[in-house]
Write an enzyme that holds these catalytic residues in place. Structure first.
Site, PDB file in Angstrom:
ATOM      1  N   LYS A  58      -7.332  -3.513   3.255  1.00 46.99           N
ATOM      2  CA  LYS A  58      -6.083  -2.786   3.495  1.00 46.99           C
ATOM      3  C   LYS A  58      -5.608  -3.124   4.901  1.00 46.99           C
ATOM      4  O   LYS A  58      -6.409  -3.176   5.836  1.00 46.99           O
ATOM      5  CB  LYS A  58      -6.252  -1.283   3.299  1.00 46.99           C
ATOM      6  CG  LYS A  58      -7.355  -0.640   4.091  1.00 46.99           C
ATOM      7  CD  LYS A  58      -7.487   0.822   3.727  1.00 46.99           C
ATOM      8  CE  LYS A  58      -8.742   1.410   4.371  1.00 46.99           C
ATOM      9  NZ  LYS A  58      -9.070   2.733   3.899  1.00 46.99           N
ATOM     10  N   ARG A  87      -4.046   8.065  -4.649  1.00 48.03           N
ATOM     11  CA  ARG A  87      -4.575   7.161  -5.651  1.00 48.03           C
ATOM     12  C   ARG A  87      -5.072   7.992  -6.825  1.00 48.03           C
ATOM     13  O   ARG A  87      -5.776   8.982  -6.650  1.00 48.03           O
ATOM     14  CB  ARG A  87      -5.726   6.350  -5.067  1.00 48.03           C
ATOM     15  CG  ARG A  87      -6.303   5.375  -6.068  1.00 48.03           C
ATOM     16  CD  ARG A  87      -7.131   4.328  -5.382  1.00 48.03           C
ATOM     17  NE  ARG A  87      -7.830   3.491  -6.343  1.00 48.03           N
ATOM     18  CZ  ARG A  87      -8.640   2.517  -5.996  1.00 48.03           C
ATOM     19  NH1 ARG A  87      -8.857   2.271  -4.703  1.00 48.03           N
ATOM     20  NH2 ARG A  87      -9.240   1.798  -6.908  1.00 48.03           N
ATOM     21  N   LYS A 103       0.883  -1.165   0.000  1.00 48.48           N
ATOM     22  CA  LYS A 103       0.000   0.000   0.000  1.00 48.48           C
ATOM     23  C   LYS A 103       0.917   1.210   0.000  1.00 48.48           C
ATOM     24  O   LYS A 103       1.665   1.430   0.950  1.00 48.48           O
ATOM     25  CB  LYS A 103      -0.875  -0.019   1.250  1.00 48.48           C
ATOM     26  CG  LYS A 103      -1.889   1.107   1.279  1.00 48.48           C
ATOM     27  CD  LYS A 103      -2.822   0.969   2.445  1.00 48.48           C
ATOM     28  CE  LYS A 103      -3.957   1.990   2.412  1.00 48.48           C
ATOM     29  NZ  LYS A 103      -3.714   3.225   1.711  1.00 48.48           N
TER      30      LYS A 103
END
Lengths: 552, 346
Positions: A415, A237, A232
């Protein structure tokens, strides 16, 4: 205006998602065009008026209310529209605008706000505010200032819309980018007397698929063999879309996670994408700054965020890079229904063929079982993150067989963030919050000890305004009120000495040097993780401890 | 700015009169206390001697037991007493049953301590009386110009309308157990609602006390006596904290209502998960505060607690001397603190 104000008012007080959906669907079903379309635009944040701005509203209220009284009221209410709606002097005249036949009223207002010139707007808005009641004034001001803050996301509004004809909300998401207020073709289709609008935009935004935060107990039910893992990344993003426009020229768009077009802030990246001759694709990735082949921490990327224009120096100092992790569309084919493993294979080919310096693949992490993945997460550098480990903020888990489902579907993506850092700091200042926490002292500035000229002194190191429960908020609010020693406008200074003070355990994601803060450091994403009523203030942590966490 | 009067000074225990050697609404135990009204932030147990209206003394005895102070002395509204060098009299404040302002004077000046007060009509207590004075010491719980309490009857009308709309749902109304709860009952009767009104155990003793003082509240029933019925379509009055706790699960799909001046702002209502906010307050709103200050003809305003900064600023723009006292300890029970009820009552 009546119906719209009533809708917003009821939504604001409706606690359940189901109840909100019912109110919204009911409104869309029983309100005519074009009012309902403008209401939809307001709810989805699609309205923006070039001349009607919050500053104009501030100016109007300043002519009517003592500025000190306005400032104190605004500080308490925490919402400009509501403050002005409550303070606006009641008009002796009956509320024409509220009482008259309501049909078309919202559309008239929106169209007027769109078309009226800067000089005539104040007079028009004053006339409306004088005619409306408190609820109507609030709704009108919400419309003008944007950001309704009534607990309704654009997604929820579209879900309510889909219920009109029983379609799937993602069908609406797909056609949404090509539509604009008041959405007449969309409503015609939803009402059953029109064809579905086409999703023909070459560089459309596709609503991202999001992950749930994983908890310890979740691992018990998950089979490691079903999942693939990747880092991650601690960037932002983005979605990159390239395609041929109507005139045949190649278009490039860079979207944020929420669908905002951020191409203008990254002209260097857009130019690079053009040069790489990618076309007819749409993929997800992380926007990072890469210097000398090394991914930089988030603080460096921040230099380039939220800028309308960008200088040549900034572009040279902070070159952007995209680390791709999902392929949504390629050569006329929507890949989203395919399983992740197939999309990933196609993505690998696509990135390899592009062979572009600004683009690479987010590497996958091999793991046999959860303990192995936990070890990689604990030490990314020793796994395959290498020099980029500083920009890793955890791992992502994606079910290999999962389609790309817009929104946050359950059980497909997870996540697993790195554990936060924690420090014990001392509460120094407090301020009232906005939105949900308004009217309580809910913004806390905290400090750490350091050597001062006359012994230890506290230096403020950060601010946090969430992480506590509603019950703790009330306790903190009371503490602030009872321990105020100074007032600086809206800011209260509370007792903070070695003998007396409140210790807050602060969790945060990282720390870096900063010239903007007195302490010389800035924490990333700080929040209150615990209130240490039990801990003496002199035992709180020292600045040196925080400084040791700064990456070199 | 230091402001003081020979008659009254601000001390950690509360407002103190040196010439009479007494405190008004002290927050800690003192030798001699004058109490404006029975809310627990103003009326505390453990003083040596207490002077208050008979109703306030009765309410204190209900809450703390008959021996709440060394000695108790009732005072009639309007009666003038001499305490040391000071002349003292009590005047209606319109806040709750028994509530009074305290006027303290000598040959040179007169100070009025408002306690908590309101100007709006209340069927359960006598109306506020303006007492001309030199220094007016006021509360400012709702001391911001955004606070306008609408007509309480219209607010209760919203409750009745909701009951008609949702006859299958219990309407739980959070209201402070002393004063607000009984005023609400009386308002509900004025609105023509003649069904029994149900109350939480915490409100029983005070409600009985109001009824014993001749205030007509119609038929009041205890939730504890209602048996297994979920009370659909009925009004249940309870402490605000009970709206969200397990106690509320016994009712039929309850509508959460809250009667408070704080319901004026949306965020406050949403923070508490209130579906039907009713803006009904026993405190003065902004127009009442400012009007009252002018009507007393005072030259100085001291603000004890609440949103003092705005009221002080306003008073200064009117040419008055004004200062906030920032007194701690008030507003804990009533709307000022938005806090839980005293445990003794549940």
């Amino acid at each position: 205006m009546n119906r719209f104000a009533e809708l917003l008012d009821r939504l604001a007080f409706e606690p359940s998602r189901h109840g909100k959906l019912r109110l919204l669907t009911d409104y869309f079903r029983h309100t005519g065009d074009p009012d309902r379309g403008y209401a939809l635009a307001a709810l989805t944040g699609a309205l923006s008026f070039s001349n009607a701005k919050p500053a104009l509203i501030r100016g109007l209220i300043a002519e009517r209310v003592d500025p000190v009284l306005f400032a104190l009221s605004y500080d308490y209410v925490g919402d400009l529209s509501e403050t002005v709606a409550l303070l606006w002097p009641a008009s002796p005249r009956p509320a024409d605008l509220a009482r008259n036949s309501d049909a078309g009223a919202l559309a008239t207002i929106v169209e007027t706000l769109n078309s009226a010139g800067r000089s005539e707007l104040p007079r028009l808005i004053v006339a409306w505010l004088d005619q409306l009641d408190e609820k109507g004034r609030w709704a009108l001001l919400k419309l003008i200032t944007g950001g309704l803050r009534i607990g309704v996301s654009a997604r929820l509004a579209k879900t309510a819309l889909a219920a009109l004809n029983g379609s799937d909300v993602n069908e609406i998401e797909d056609v949404w980018p090509g539509l604009s207020p008041p959405y007449l073709p969309l409503f015609a289709w939803l009402d059953g007397h029109g064809t579905k609008p086409a999703a023909d935009n070459a560089v459309q935004f596709r609503t991202p698929m999001l992950a749930h935060a994983i908890e310890d107990k979740d691992f018990e039910t998950l089979d490691p063999g079903d999942y693939s893992a990747e880092w991650k990344w601690d960037g932002i993003r983005v979605q990159v879309a390239c395609g041929a426009g109507k005139d045949g020229r190649n278009l490039v768009r860079l979207y944020s996670r929420t669908g905002e077009d951020i191409s203008a802030a990254f002209p260097d990246l857009v130019e690079a994408i053009h040069l790489s001759r990618l076309s007819d694709v749409c993929f997800d990735g992380e926007l990072l700054i890469v210097l000398d082949g090394k991914v930089q921490p988030f603080g460096v990327l921040q230099q380039r965020l939220n800028r309308k224009t960008v200088s040549a120096k900034l572009m040279a100092d902070y070159p952007p890079h995209v680390r791709a992790y999902d392929l949504l569309y390629e050569n006329g084919e929507d890949l989203r229904p395919l399983p992740f493993s197939q999309r990933r294979a196609r993505l690998e080919v696509c990135v390899r063929q592009a062979a572009a310096p600004w683009l690479d693949l987010s590497p996958q992490i091999a793991f046999a079982d959860w303990p192995a993945l936990a070890a990689a997460r604990a030490d990314p550098a020793a796994a395959n993150a290498g020099d980029d480990a500083l920009a890793v903020e955890g791992v992502m888990l994606k079910r290999c067989d999962s389609a790309y489902v817009p929104g946050r579907p359950k059980g497909l993506w997870w996540k697993w963030k790195r554990d936060p850092f924690v420090l014990d700091a001392v509460l120094m200042y407090a301020q009232r919050g906005h939105g949900k926490r308004s009217s309580y002292y809910s913004d806390y500035t905290f400090g750490l000890w350091r050597d001062g000229q006359s012994g230890d002194e506290l230096v403020p190191v950060g601010k946090a305004y969430f992480g506590f429960t509603d019950e703790e908020l009330k306790q903190l609010d009371r503490y602030v009120r009872d321990h105020t020693i100074n007032r600086f406008g809206p800011v209260r200074e509370v007792t903070a000495t070695a003998k007396e003070g409140l210790v807050l355990e602060v969790a945060f994601e990282g720390v870096q040097r900063s010239t903007r803060h007195r302490s010389g450091v800035a924490m990333r994403f700080p929040r209150i993780s615990r209130i240490r009523w039990d801990k003496p203030s002199r035992d709180a942590d020292r600045l040196e401890t925080l400084e040791k966490l700064i990456p070199v | 700015m230091v402001m003081a009067s020979s008659l009254l000074v601000s001390a950690p225990e509360g407002l103190y009169c040196p010439t009479g050697d007494f405190f008004v609404d002290p927050v800690r135990p003192v030798r001699r206390a004058l109490i404006t009204h029975g809310h627990s932030d103003h009326a505390r147990a453990g003083h040596g001697a207490v002077l208050a209206t008979a109703e306030t003394l009765g309410i204190m005895a209900l809450r703390y037991g008959a021996q709440f102070a060394g000695t108790q002395q009732p005072v009639r509204l309007g009666e003038v007493l001499r305490i040391g060098e000071a002349e003292v009299s009590f005047h209606p404040a319109g806040h709750v049953l028994g509530s009074a302002q305290v006027a303290i004077g000598n040959t040179r000046e007169r100070i009025v301590v408002s306690g908590d007060y309101k100007r709006a009509a209340d069927p359960t207590c006598p109306p506020f009386e303006v007492v001309p004075c030199d220094i007016f010491i006021t509360e400012a719980t709702f001391g911001l110009p955004i606070f306008h309490h609408p007509d309480a009857g219209e607010e209760v009308g919203k409750l009745i309308a909701s009951l008609r709309l949702f006859p299958e749902r219990t309407h739980m109304v959070g209201a402070y157990t002393l004063g607000k709860a009984q005023r609400l009952m009386a308002l509900i009767r004025q609105a023509g609602w003649d069904r029994p009104v149900y109350i939480h155990g915490a409100a029983e003793k005070i409600t009985d006390f109001y009824i014993a003082h001749g205030i007509d509240l119609g038929e009041i029933r205890k939730v504890a006596d209602a048996g297994k019925t979920k009370l659909p379509g009925e009004i249940v009055i309870c402490p605000p904290t009970s709206l969200a706790d397990a106690w509320s699960r016994r009712f039929a799909d309850p509508v959460s209502c809250f009667a408070s001046g704080w319901m004026r702002t949306r965020a406050r209502a949403r923070q508490r998960g209130v579906e039907l906010p009713l803006v009904i307050s026993d405190h003065a709103d902004w127009p009442e505060l400012t009007r009252t200050i002018m009507e007393t003809g005072c030259r100085e305003v001291w603000v004890t607690h609440g949103e003092g900064d705005a009221l002080v600023h306003w008073a200064q723009t009117q040419g008055l001397k004004a200062m906030p006292l920032h007194m701690l300890g008030y507003g804990d029970e009533e709307e000022g603190g938005d806090q839980t009820e005293p445990a003794a009552e549940t």
